[in-house]
Design an enzyme around this catalytic site. Structure first.
Site, short mmCIF file in Angstrom:
data_model
loop_
_atom_site.label_atom_id
_atom_site.label_comp_id
_atom_site.label_asym_id
_atom_site.label_seq_id
_atom_site.Cartn_x
_atom_site.Cartn_y
_atom_site.Cartn_z
N ALA A 114 0.72 -1.15 0.27
CA ALA A 114 0.38 -0.22 -0.41
C ALA A 114 0.95 1.31 -0.09
O ALA A 114 -0.20 2.31 -0.35
CB ALA A 114 -1.24 -0.09 1.28
N ASN A 183 1.72 -2.86 7.51
CA ASN A 183 3.40 -3.73 7.03
C ASN A 183 4.39 -2.99 6.37
O ASN A 183 5.13 -3.04 5.48
CB ASN A 183 2.46 -4.36 5.42
CG ASN A 183 1.70 -6.59 6.27
OD1 ASN A 183 3.65 -6.89 6.84
ND2 ASN A 183 1.42 -6.39 6.82
N HIS A 213 -0.30 6.92 4.62
CA HIS A 213 1.04 7.42 5.26
C HIS A 213 2.13 7.60 3.99
O HIS A 213 1.48 8.40 3.55
CB HIS A 213 1.19 5.28 4.28
CG HIS A 213 -0.27 4.56 4.83
ND1 HIS A 213 0.42 3.31 6.04
CD2 HIS A 213 -0.35 3.41 3.79
CE1 HIS A 213 -0.51 2.96 6.14
NE2 HIS A 213 -1.01 2.47 4.98
#
Length: 262
Positions: A114, A183, A213
């Site tokens: 991602a 992750n 993020h």
């Protein structure tokens, strides 16, 4: 040569990946089987045991969590079968990573998942170690709840009216605490080349309509800042909708599709 793919996991990621492979979406890759510890009836390929998958496949795609990597990865590689890992958080265990790199003759690959910018961080690292590397991950509180949390923290998250810091630490520490949600921290650390160099903050925000993020880093070649804001997967909000498509892109790269940016 067409790669014979065995897919481990038939959840939010596995369903999308498996359905696309079965439809011929990735040239040079064929879905041969699905491995899952639950009985599944809607997969477009036979559900086989792990041992049967190793006999029939030359590429195993992990889409079922860090535990699968810890339990099966070495055996997969020793059998001569290649492995594509989606749950990069398992690789915060340096001893496991060393064993996987030494296992062979199968090769191990890790998908970007991602997050973006990893290729640039790897390139920048070639000029010298990156420093002041920070990752801030923001998600809905419900997707971050963990069994180890005490009542005080859970109450703070559940009653929050704005962003709340849930935990901070290094990329070595955080993915262990949030095995299904962070992750990305491990992926950034693998690109940087140092698990302890990446400082991570995990934020719970009841107003987070997207999973965010933010990566910031500095090094001899310059300063870098990347931010992504993904829609959560409707079936599993702990992961982002983009993740299975990152896995499919990685399968295409492993299968040797030409004419793409790697």
């Amino acid at each position: 040569m067409t790669r014979s793919v065995g897919l481990v996991g038939w959840g939010a990621i596995g369903r999308t990946v498996g359905t696309a492979l079965a439809a011929g979406a990735v040239e040079g890759a064929e879905l041969v089987c699905v491995v899952d510890n639950r009985a599944i009836g809607d997969a477009p390929a036979p559900q086989l045991s792990f041992d049967e998958a190793l006999e029939r496949c030359d590429l195993i795609v992990e889409a079922a969590g860090q535990g699968v990597v810890r339990e099966w990865a070495e055996r997969i590689l020793r059998s001569g079968t290649d492995l594509l890992i989606a749950s990069a958080g398992a690789l915060t265990d340096e001893e496991l990573t060393k064993r996987l790199l030494a296992a062979g003759p199968g090769r191990v690959y890790v998908t970007s998942g991602a997050v973006g910018g990893l290729d640039l961080l790897q390139a920048a690292r070639g000029l010298g170690p990156l420093h002041d590397v920070r990752l801030t991950t923001t998600k809905l509180p419900s997707t971050l709840e963990q069994p180890w949390m005490d009542e005080e923290l859970l109450t703070r998250m559940r009653t929050a009216t704005g962003p709340v810091e849930v935990m901070s630490g290094t990329a070595r520490d955080i993915p262990v605490k949030f095995p299904k949600s962070t992750n990305v921290a491990a992926s950034v650390a693998l690109a940087v080349g140092d698990m302890d160099a990446v400082r991570v903050r995990v934020i719970a925000d009841p107003g987070a309509d997207r999973t965010r993020h933010l990566i910031e880093a500095q090094g001899p070649s310059g300063a870098y800042r990347f931010e992504v804001a993904h829609l959560p997967d409707p079936d599993n909000p702990a992961t982002s909708r983009i993740v299975p498509y990152a896995v499919l892109r990685s399968i295409a790269a492993v299968a040797g599709r030409s004419g793409q940016i790697l």
